[in-house]
Design an enzyme around this catalytic site. Structure first.
Site, short mmCIF file in Angstrom:
data_model
loop_
_atom_site.label_atom_id
_atom_site.label_comp_id
_atom_site.label_asym_id
_atom_site.label_seq_id
_atom_site.Cartn_x
_atom_site.Cartn_y
_atom_site.Cartn_z
N PHE A 1 19.35 34.76 27.97
CA PHE A 1 19.08 33.69 27.03
C PHE A 1 17.73 32.89 27.12
O PHE A 1 17.61 32.00 26.80
CB PHE A 1 20.20 32.78 26.70
N ARG A 2 16.81 33.71 27.65
CA ARG A 2 15.23 32.98 27.85
C ARG A 2 15.35 31.93 28.74
O ARG A 2 14.64 31.01 28.72
CB ARG A 2 14.60 32.87 26.57
N MET A 3 16.49 31.77 29.54
CA MET A 3 16.42 30.69 30.77
C MET A 3 15.73 31.11 31.93
O MET A 3 16.42 31.26 33.07
CB MET A 3 17.89 30.26 30.94
N HIS A 4 14.59 31.75 31.61
CA HIS A 4 13.96 32.46 32.95
C HIS A 4 13.64 31.26 33.87
O HIS A 4 13.42 29.99 33.58
CB HIS A 4 12.52 32.90 32.35
#
Length: 210
Positions: free
Chosen positions: A188-191
């Protein structure tokens, strides 16, 4: 399926980059995984330099040495990148390991490696690679492929045995890191991004929003 229930946010973050007091151990662990899992050239890295008037210039090169002093690659010093580095000895590197969904960015000053280091690495290359390096005027205009093949044939005639001396303009550069950033792809683009910055007292760390 709802995307919000696929991976809990807390679990995603726990799988990110671990805390560390210095970057080299983490880089070695990631590099070892890349060697085991990347299908081609896990030591490939993008090298970014600048021209004398500030234009960026980037290309892929291969990492050939690494330790706490820095990251080493070799080239013809009369090539475009060699000239840019000699004029402005600062550079950035970027490793991208697609199979691992990871990236490492390195920024720092650049210095030539010693002649002894360059000699040792050049001698470790295959004879064909040494012949090619001794025959190439890297980055200069080439009239035809046949011209390059002729130069290679001439070099092979000049050095018929295994010994092929290193050209004086061929050598290595070492990037001395002042900043290293590790990036891990997360759901979820929680890089996850962990940055190490060198100070007189050692390394400091901070995390960045993705």
């Amino acid at each position: 399926m709802s995307l919000t229930t696929e991976v809990p946010a807390g679990e995603a973050y726990k799988a990110g980059i671990p805390e560390a007091s210095e970057p080299y151990g983490l880089f070695e662990a990631w590099f070892a995984e890349a060697v085991a899992r990347e299908p081609n050239d896990p030591n490939a890295m993008c090298l970014a330099t600048t021209t004398a008037d500030g234009w960026p210039s980037a290309r892929m090169v291969l990492l050939k040495g690494r330790d706490e002093a820095g990251f080493v690659f070799y080239t013809n010093e009369q090539s475009r990148k060699g000239g840019e580095l000699l004029a402005n000895p600062r550079a950035a590197l970027c490793f991208h390991w697609k199979s691992l969904r990871r990236q490492v960015r390195v920024e720092g000053r650049v210095e030539p490696v010693s002649a002894a280091e360059s000699d040792a690495y050049f001698a470790s290359r295959s004879r064909g690679s040494r012949i090619s390096a001794a025959s190439s005027e890297q980055s200069r205009p080439l009239g035809s492929r046949a011209e390059f093949e002729r130069r290679i044939a001439e070099t092979e005639s000049r050095y018929p045995g295994e010994s092929v001396p290193r050209p004086p303009h061929w050598g290595g550069f070492r990037v001395l890191p002042s900043r290293i950033e590790f990036w891990q792809d997360m759901p979820f683009r929680m890089h996850d991004r962990l940055v190490f910055e060198r100070t007189e007292a050692g390394w400091t760390t901070l995390r960045l929003y993705p």
